[in-house]
Design a protein around this motif. Structure first.
Motif, PDB file in Angstrom:
ATOM      1  N   PHE A 137       7.952   8.404  -1.843  1.00 23.53           N
ATOM      2  CA  PHE A 137       8.140   9.664  -1.123  1.00 23.53           C
ATOM      3  C   PHE A 137       9.640   9.852  -0.879  1.00 23.53           C
ATOM      4  O   PHE A 137      10.380   8.870  -0.755  1.00 23.53           O
ATOM      5  N   PRO A 138      10.108  11.103  -0.799  1.00 21.85           N
ATOM      6  CA  PRO A 138      11.561  11.333  -0.793  1.00 21.85           C
ATOM      7  C   PRO A 138      12.254  11.033   0.532  1.00 21.85           C
ATOM      8  O   PRO A 138      13.430  10.692   0.532  1.00 21.85           O
ATOM      9  N   ARG A 139      11.542  11.182   1.646  1.00 20.30           N
ATOM     10  CA  ARG A 139      12.202  11.003   2.946  1.00 20.30           C
ATOM     11  C   ARG A 139      11.652   9.759   3.647  1.00 20.30           C
ATOM     12  O   ARG A 139      10.501   9.782   4.134  1.00 20.30           O
ATOM     13  N   ALA A 140      12.457   8.707   3.665  1.00 22.38           N
ATOM     14  CA  ALA A 140      11.985   7.475   4.304  1.00 22.38           C
ATOM     15  C   ALA A 140      13.164   6.644   4.746  1.00 22.38           C
ATOM     16  O   ALA A 140      14.245   6.692   4.152  1.00 22.38           O
ATOM     17  N   GLU A 141      12.936   5.897   5.797  1.00 22.45           N
ATOM     18  CA  GLU A 141      13.929   4.944   6.274  1.00 22.45           C
ATOM     19  C   GLU A 141      13.236   3.591   6.377  1.00 22.45           C
ATOM     20  O   GLU A 141      12.090   3.517   6.835  1.00 22.45           O
ATOM     21  N   VAL A 142      13.915   2.539   5.941  1.00 22.24           N
ATOM     22  CA  VAL A 142      13.295   1.215   5.911  1.00 22.24           C
ATOM     23  C   VAL A 142      14.008   0.294   6.889  1.00 22.24           C
ATOM     24  O   VAL A 142      15.236   0.203   6.879  1.00 22.24           O
ATOM     25  N   ILE A 143      13.229  -0.380   7.705  1.00 20.35           N
ATOM     26  CA  ILE A 143      13.765  -1.440   8.560  1.00 20.35           C
ATOM     27  C   ILE A 143      13.175  -2.746   8.040  1.00 20.35           C
ATOM     28  O   ILE A 143      11.953  -2.860   7.908  1.00 20.35           O
ATOM     29  N   ASN A 167       1.307  12.530   0.102  1.00 22.64           N
ATOM     30  CA  ASN A 167       1.817  13.237   1.285  1.00 22.64           C
ATOM     31  C   ASN A 167       3.343  13.091   1.394  1.00 22.64           C
ATOM     32  O   ASN A 167       3.856  12.461   2.330  1.00 22.64           O
ATOM     33  N   PRO A 168       4.079  13.707   0.454  1.00 24.59           N
ATOM     34  CA  PRO A 168       5.539  13.533   0.449  1.00 24.59           C
ATOM     35  C   PRO A 168       6.251  14.400   1.488  1.00 24.59           C
ATOM     36  O   PRO A 168       7.466  14.313   1.630  1.00 24.59           O
ATOM     37  N   GLN A 169       5.488  15.244   2.206  1.00 23.07           N
ATOM     38  CA  GLN A 169       6.110  16.170   3.173  1.00 23.07           C
ATOM     39  C   GLN A 169       6.638  15.460   4.424  1.00 23.07           C
ATOM     40  O   GLN A 169       7.488  15.996   5.122  1.00 23.07           O
ATOM     41  N   HIS A 170       6.130  14.241   4.696  1.00 26.45           N
ATOM     42  CA  HIS A 170       6.506  13.571   5.939  1.00 26.45           C
ATOM     43  C   HIS A 170       7.834  12.822   5.804  1.00 26.45           C
ATOM     44  O   HIS A 170       8.262  12.457   4.706  1.00 26.45           O
ATOM     45  N   HIS A 171       8.417  12.529   6.961  1.00 30.88           N
ATOM     46  CA  HIS A 171       9.540  11.593   7.020  1.00 30.88           C
ATOM     47  C   HIS A 171       8.964  10.271   7.509  1.00 30.88           C
ATOM     48  O   HIS A 171       8.406  10.199   8.610  1.00 30.88           O
ATOM     49  N   HIS A 198       0.802  -1.235   0.000  1.00 26.94           N
ATOM     50  CA  HIS A 198       0.000   0.000   0.000  1.00 26.94           C
ATOM     51  C   HIS A 198       0.827   1.274   0.000  1.00 26.94           C
ATOM     52  O   HIS A 198       0.269   2.364   0.125  1.00 26.94           O
ATOM     53  N   LEU A 199       2.140   1.177  -0.139  1.00 30.64           N
ATOM     54  CA  LEU A 199       2.976   2.370   0.000  1.00 30.64           C
ATOM     55  C   LEU A 199       2.655   3.428  -1.050  1.00 30.64           C
ATOM     56  O   LEU A 199       2.610   4.620  -0.754  1.00 30.64           O
ATOM     57  N   GLU A 200       2.409   2.985  -2.303  1.00 29.78           N
ATOM     58  CA  GLU A 200       2.152   3.937  -3.401  1.00 29.78           C
ATOM     59  C   GLU A 200       1.021   4.897  -3.060  1.00 29.78           C
ATOM     60  O   GLU A 200       1.038   6.065  -3.454  1.00 29.78           O
ATOM     61  N   GLU A 201       0.038   4.390  -2.323  1.00 25.06           N
ATOM     62  CA  GLU A 201      -1.145   5.212  -2.032  1.00 25.06           C
ATOM     63  C   GLU A 201      -0.808   6.416  -1.150  1.00 25.06           C
ATOM     64  O   GLU A 201      -1.587   7.359  -1.061  1.00 25.06           O
ATOM     65  N   PHE A 202       0.362   6.380  -0.488  1.00 21.39           N
ATOM     66  CA  PHE A 202       0.738   7.477   0.402  1.00 21.39           C
ATOM     67  C   PHE A 202       1.550   8.560  -0.316  1.00 21.39           C
ATOM     68  O   PHE A 202       1.960   9.538   0.313  1.00 21.39           O
ATOM     69  N   ALA A 203       1.738   8.383  -1.621  1.00 15.90           N
ATOM     70  CA  ALA A 203       2.505   9.367  -2.411  1.00 15.90           C
ATOM     71  C   ALA A 203       1.955  10.795  -2.295  1.00 15.90           C
ATOM     72  O   ALA A 203       2.738  11.748  -2.354  1.00 15.90           O
TER      73      ALA A 203
END
Ligand SMILES: NC(=O)c1ccc[n+]([C@@H]2O[C@H](COP(=O)([O-])OP(=O)(O)OC[C@H]3O[C@@H](n4cnc5c(N)ncnc54)[C@H](OP(=O)(O)O)[C@@H]3O)[C@@H](O)[C@H]2O)c1
Length: 251
Positions: free
Chosen positions: A165-171, A146-150, A139-144
């Motif tokens: 989205f441009p700011r993300a960290e993946v665990i 709102n790119p303002q969040h980290h 479902h990540l694409e659906e959050f595109a």
């Protein structure tokens, strides 16, 4: 009568049931959709991939001589659950759903209820924040929008392509998780909002308990409506249901 179970899986509860069934010497097949790259090893034979809709599942039930279907899929896997009810009705195979009750808001919880993923996206239409987005890879694409969040993402497998989205960290990690470890994780990442499906059960509850401990709001996505069917909440109740159908469980 002997039985051949089809366990529709992809949850901690399905794995637990498969283990208990194998310990009782029952035969069965554990079925995965194939969404994760390395499904957990099962104590019964397993198959991976869709059946091909209702018609494909009806054919599969007949070809393999399945006597009972246990739908232990995730509460948000509602397409599979609907197909299973329809296919079992057509093939005359009894079905039970092994489900986990939804989480209920407790004192100290600050939940914003939304009806679906689109509702969660709308709730994130707000100034930039540090968001733990625990909705799974699909479902990540659906959050595109709102790119303002980290975003902090916790996924079973690494993302396949670039994130939307441009700011993300993946665990990359898989549950069950621990509430104290999740509290420390959220504090370390300065998380301000958590987004979660109302999965129910214990394996994924750690982030909810951690958000409560930290006083963080949770955007809680309500469950889709399941199809009408028999539901039980624990392994023993499934065995009782099988025994009721005239199958000798040998215990
Ligand atoms: N949705 C979630 O949030 C979530 C979270 C954790 C785990 N899971 C697990 O991930 C799997 C897929 O979930 P989903 O939400 O994508 O399902 P879904 O949307 O309800 O199902 C879409 C299609 O995937 C196939 N499928 C789903 N579960 C299957 C299974 N256990 N065995 C064989 N085929 C299956 C079926 O394809 P055909 O029509 O071709 O038969 C189904 O029509 C499930 O096993 C579920 O338990 C889902």
């Amino acid at each position: 009568m002997t039985c051949t179970l089809l366990i529709l899986a992809g949850t901690t509860e399905a794995t637990g049931f498969a283990r208990a069934a194998a310990e009782r010497g029952l035969s069965g097949i554990v079925s995965f959709a194939g969404r994760v790259e390395r499904p957990l090893r099962q104590p019964l034979p397993q198959r991976v991939g869709g059946f091909g809709g209702v018609a494909g599942l009806v054919a599969y039930l007949r070809e393999t001589g399945i006597t009972h279907v246990i739908d232990a899929t995730h509460p948000f896997a509602v397409q599979m659950s609907r197909n299973a009810v329809a296919a079992c009705a057509e093939a005359g195979v009894p079905l039970v759903a092994l489900t986990r009750p939804a989480w209920v808001q407790a004192p100290g919880d600050d939940w914003i209820h939304v009806p679906d993923i689109a509702g969660a996206v709308a709730a994130l239409d707000r100034p930039a924040a540090r968001v733990m987005l625990a909705v799974g890879r699909m479902h990540l694409e659906e959050f595109a929008p709102n790119p303002q969040h980290h975003y902090l993402l916790r996924l079973v497998d690494p993302p396949k392509g670039p994130l939307p989205f441009p700011r993300a960290e993946v665990i990359v990690d898989r549950g069950p998780f621990d509430a104290e470890a999740d509290r420390a994780l959220m504090a370390r990442h300065g998380i301000e909002i958590v987004v979660s499906k109302n999965a129910g059960g214990t394996g994924a509850h750690a982030k909810i308990a951690a958000a409560r401990a930290l006083g963080l709001p949770v955007i809680m996505i309500d469950r889709p409506e399941p199809p009408a069917r028999r539901e039980v909440h624990d392994t023993q109740a499934v065995f009782d249901w099988i025994a009721h159908s005239g199958t000798d469980l040998g215990v």
